[in-house]
Scaffold this active site. Structure first.
Site, PDB file in Angstrom:
ATOM      1  N   CYS A   2       0.677  -1.159   0.092  1.00 46.55           N
ATOM      2  CA  CYS A   2       0.300  -0.112   0.083  1.00 46.55           C
ATOM      3  C   CYS A   2       0.527   1.344  -0.162  1.00 46.55           C
ATOM      4  O   CYS A   2       2.744   1.223  -0.631  1.00 46.55           O
ATOM      5  CB  CYS A   2      -0.753  -0.157   1.246  1.00 46.55           C
ATOM      6  N   ARG A  49      -4.835   0.539   0.044  1.00 47.96           N
ATOM      7  CA  ARG A  49      -5.079  -0.506   0.310  1.00 47.96           C
ATOM      8  C   ARG A  49      -4.397  -0.886  -1.381  1.00 47.96           C
ATOM      9  O   ARG A  49      -5.192  -0.938  -2.338  1.00 47.96           O
ATOM     10  CB  ARG A  49      -5.743  -1.750   0.805  1.00 47.96           C
ATOM     11  N   ILE A  52      -3.532  -8.474  -1.249  1.00 44.53           N
ATOM     12  CA  ILE A  52      -1.964  -8.958  -2.237  1.00 44.53           C
ATOM     13  C   ILE A  52      -2.629 -10.408  -0.777  1.00 44.53           C
ATOM     14  O   ILE A  52      -2.807 -11.396  -1.058  1.00 44.53           O
ATOM     15  CB  ILE A  52      -0.765  -8.132  -1.660  1.00 44.53           C
ATOM     16  N   GLU A  76       5.951  -5.801   2.160  1.00 46.22           N
ATOM     17  CA  GLU A  76       5.976  -7.575   3.163  1.00 46.22           C
ATOM     18  C   GLU A  76       6.668  -7.960   3.424  1.00 46.22           C
ATOM     19  O   GLU A  76       8.035  -7.743   3.624  1.00 46.22           O
ATOM     20  CB  GLU A  76       5.616  -8.141   1.726  1.00 46.22           C
ATOM     21  N   ASP A  99       0.348  -9.516   8.013  1.00 47.60           N
ATOM     22  CA  ASP A  99       1.433  -9.723   8.422  1.00 47.60           C
ATOM     23  C   ASP A  99       1.900  -8.011   8.775  1.00 47.60           C
ATOM     24  O   ASP A  99       2.196  -8.086   9.772  1.00 47.60           O
ATOM     25  CB  ASP A  99       2.853  -9.309   7.001  1.00 47.60           C
ATOM     26  N   SER A 358      11.355  -9.429  -9.601  1.00 51.29           N
ATOM     27  CA  SER A 358      12.233  -8.863 -10.129  1.00 51.29           C
ATOM     28  C   SER A 358      13.712  -9.204 -10.035  1.00 51.29           C
ATOM     29  O   SER A 358      14.013  -9.890  -8.665  1.00 51.29           O
ATOM     30  CB  SER A 358      11.870  -6.933 -10.362  1.00 51.29           C
ATOM     31  N   GLY A 359      15.315  -8.878 -11.029  1.00 50.17           N
ATOM     32  CA  GLY A 359      16.028  -9.218 -10.751  1.00 50.17           C
ATOM     33  C   GLY A 359      16.604  -8.171 -10.167  1.00 50.17           C
ATOM     34  O   GLY A 359      18.637  -8.243  -9.967  1.00 50.17           O
TER      35      GLY A 359
END
Length: 613
Positions: A2, A49, A52, A76, A99, A358-359
């Site tokens: 969020c 929000r 997820i 997260e 969480d 992603s990397g």
């Protein structure tokens, strides 16, 4: 995931609900699914929000049992279920499976030690109603943004600076003193921002704010602990095991997860590991100009490993048209051209999924940038006495161009001066040529010297990597990753930037990270166990664009020219010099693209924040 905003303002003596709602509305793109608010006396907390986890019960703010503590949170925490079990055993009562609630009960249980226990990306604030105190923290890498404004009893905080603009006690003023730093680095390498009295909470830090007093404390330090008693194969085993586990925990979600895929080994490795556990949609961006596009390589890998590949090509017009939106969402100007294709890539992905992996971070942790090799070229030369290197450098300075001249000029400098991502956008010695105000004795390396000093005992490759982890990574790479993904209401997760992966990377000797011939040595070999050889060995090419060519086209040249002639340009720059630089580029002179684009992006950003809002 969020966006959050809030304040504790001793200068407010009236209802603050409308204020905090207006602040949250400015960042609705970060959380379009729902909102929530807490208002009491001179405190306001707002939340937007993007759903997820625990889709039906995950709204914020969330309270503890007696409602004395209230939290808003962005991010997260991947080990929240482990922490939840510990807290249940201690007698805490939970109403959700989020969480977020783990954080508020964790603060009850562990106080300021809470952030040390968290594995994930986060920025949060808890308000203690009895003590009238704010407590907040940011993750160890700075993946999630945290800004605050602190001025004369007004304390504002939030995920984005633009939310502060609607607060009646926010005094918006351009921090002109930092313009030289921006032109040198393309970002501000520290806690200050280009807004006066607006700061970034440093990565790995927490704060308390009470009775108009702010205190910031560091809870985590990134430190190397090199282990030279292991073989290359053992390091590769560890990378494969730990990174595989990191990818698994980064996929925890109640909605579909996708991934970004370029031609590079980092995103390819992430995509391949995700494919082992679930059907995967992989997203790529490219250009009609094939020689700049990574799409053929990305599609080739996607076909080989059997993932659904979704791609988009952008045109020069789309690229230039997006610049005002990109700079607005950035909050501070960021002239990295890769931000624009990333803006379109996140929009494309958001049409299909809410979460992507992603990397980012692999290059900084495992030694992926080609300029790290320079240290190995300089290694023997740097053993010569300083006086000898000074003499060689002075001689080279007097002579015309010859092969090896740059080596001698750079070789007389200590690392902290020789290396700031290998070069500046503008060198500090020429700033007065372009800026209207005198820069005085500004020396950009003084802003970053501390990072080299903190790892003074390590080899030069390691010291360069550490400086990148502390500057380039949070202020450029992660800044654009967060802001561009959130502009599309998309959550972007970075499994390389994980606490356990970091602990491993900090132990690997530099010879297993970088050699004279190859970067990310150990990581490539680990990835090569599951990837095609071509993907594992793909050289680092970055997120390239055809911008250098596009800027010479009349249509786009004139866009830049008009901005360079504007009143905003006249306020800050010697316009005759920046226009001369632009004309030279139009005439075919190479070397000015980054400088031109840096000024252009700054002026577009300045218009958006100081001439319009």
């Amino acid at each position: 995931m969020c966006g959050f905003v809030g304040f504790l303002d001793s200068n407010i003596s009236y209802s603050s609900e409308n204020i905090v709602r207006d602040m949250a509305d400015r960042i609705i793109h970060r959380g379009p699914d729902s909102d929530g608010y807490f208002c009491e006396k001179n405190v306001g907390m707002g939340f937007r929000r993007l759903s997820i986890i625990d889709l039906s019960n995950g709204g914020q703010p969330i309270y503890n049992e007696d409602k004395n503590l209230v939290i808003t949170y962005n991010g997260e925490v991947y080990n929240f279920m482990e922490l939840r079990r510990d807290l249940l055993a201690q007698g805490h009562i939970f109403k959700t499976n989020t969480d977020t609630e783990v954080l508020i009960h964790g603060y009850e249980q562990w106080g300021t030690e809470l952030p040390e226990k968290l594995r994930g990306m986060f920025a949060f604030v808890i308000y203690d109603r009895k003590r009238e105190m704010l407590f907040g923290a940011r993750d160890i890498f700075g993946i999630k943004p945290f800004y605050y404004y602190n001025n004369n009893g007004t304390f504002l905080y939030g995920s984005e600076i633009k939310a502060f603009n609607v607060h009646p006690n926010f005094c918006k003023k351009f921090n002109r003193r930092l313009l030289p730093a921006y032109l040198c680095f393309e970002y501000i390498p520290g806690i200050e921002t280009l807004f006066e009295n607006v700061y970034k909470l440093p990565a790995g830090c927490y704060f308390t704010y009470r009775n108009d007093k702010l205190e910031v404390q560091r809870y985590f330090n990134i430190r190397y602990n090199i282990d030279r008693n292991r073989s290359a194969e053992q390091w590769e085993d560890d990378i494969e095991r730990i990174f595989r586990e990191s990818c698994k925990v980064h996929c925890v979600s109640d909605v579909e997860v996708g991934c970004f895929l370029s031609s590079g080994v980092d995103s390819s490795y992430v995509t391949r590991l995700l494919k082992e556990d679930m059907p995967v949609k992989a997203f790529s961006i490219g250009y009609a100009e094939e020689r700049y596009s990574e799409l053929p390589h990305a599609k080739e890998l996607a076909d080989k490993i059997g993932v659904e590949h979704i791609s988009r090509k952008i045109t020069a017009k789309e690229f230039f048209d997006a610049v005002p939106a990109v700079q607005y969402h950035m909050d501070e100007p960021l002239p990295n051209p890769s931000a624009v294709p990333l803006y379109y890539l996140t929009q494309t992905a958001a049409e299909y999924v809410k979460v992507v992996l992603s990397g980012e971070g692999a290059d900084e942790l495992f030694g992926g940038y080609n300029y790290y090799k320079e240290c190995l070229d300089f290694a023997r030369y740097m053993k010569l006495p300083q006086a000898v290197r000074d003499a060689f450098g002075a001689a080279a300075e007097r002579l015309p161009g010859f092969h090896g001249r740059r080596f001698l000029l750079r070789g007389r400098l200590p690392l902290e001066k020789r290396y700031i991502r290998n070069n500046y956008v503008y060198h500090y010695t020429e700033l007065n040529k372009y800026l209207r105000e005198d820069c005085g004795q500004f020396r950009p390396h003084e802003l970053t010297r501390c990072f080299f000093d903190e790892v003074a005992g390590e080899d030069e490759v390691t010291r360069m990597q550490y400086a990148d982890i502390c500057t380039w990574l949070p202020f450029d790479i992660l800044q654009k990753a967060d802001k561009m993904s959130m502009a599309a209401s998309l959550e972007l997760r970075v499994p390389f930037l994980d606490r356990k992966v970091l602990g491993l990377a900090m132990r690997i000797p530099s010879e297993y990270r970088v050699t004279k011939k190859i970067t990310k040595t150990a990581l490539r070999r680990a990835a090569g166990r599951v990837l095609p050889e071509k993907s594992a060995k793909m050289p680092k090419i970055g997120f390239i664009t055809p911008l250098n060519e596009w800027m010479r086209r009349d249509e786009f040249y004139m866009r830049i020219y008009e901005v360079f002639e504007s009143s905003e340009a006249k306020e800050f720059f010697r316009t005759e010099e920046i226009i001369k630089m632009l004309k030279r580029h139009k005439d075919g002179y190479d070397g000015g693209m980054k400088r031109i684009w840096s000024v252009y992006c700054f002026l577009i950003w300045y218009r958006g924040f100081f001439d319009v809002l």
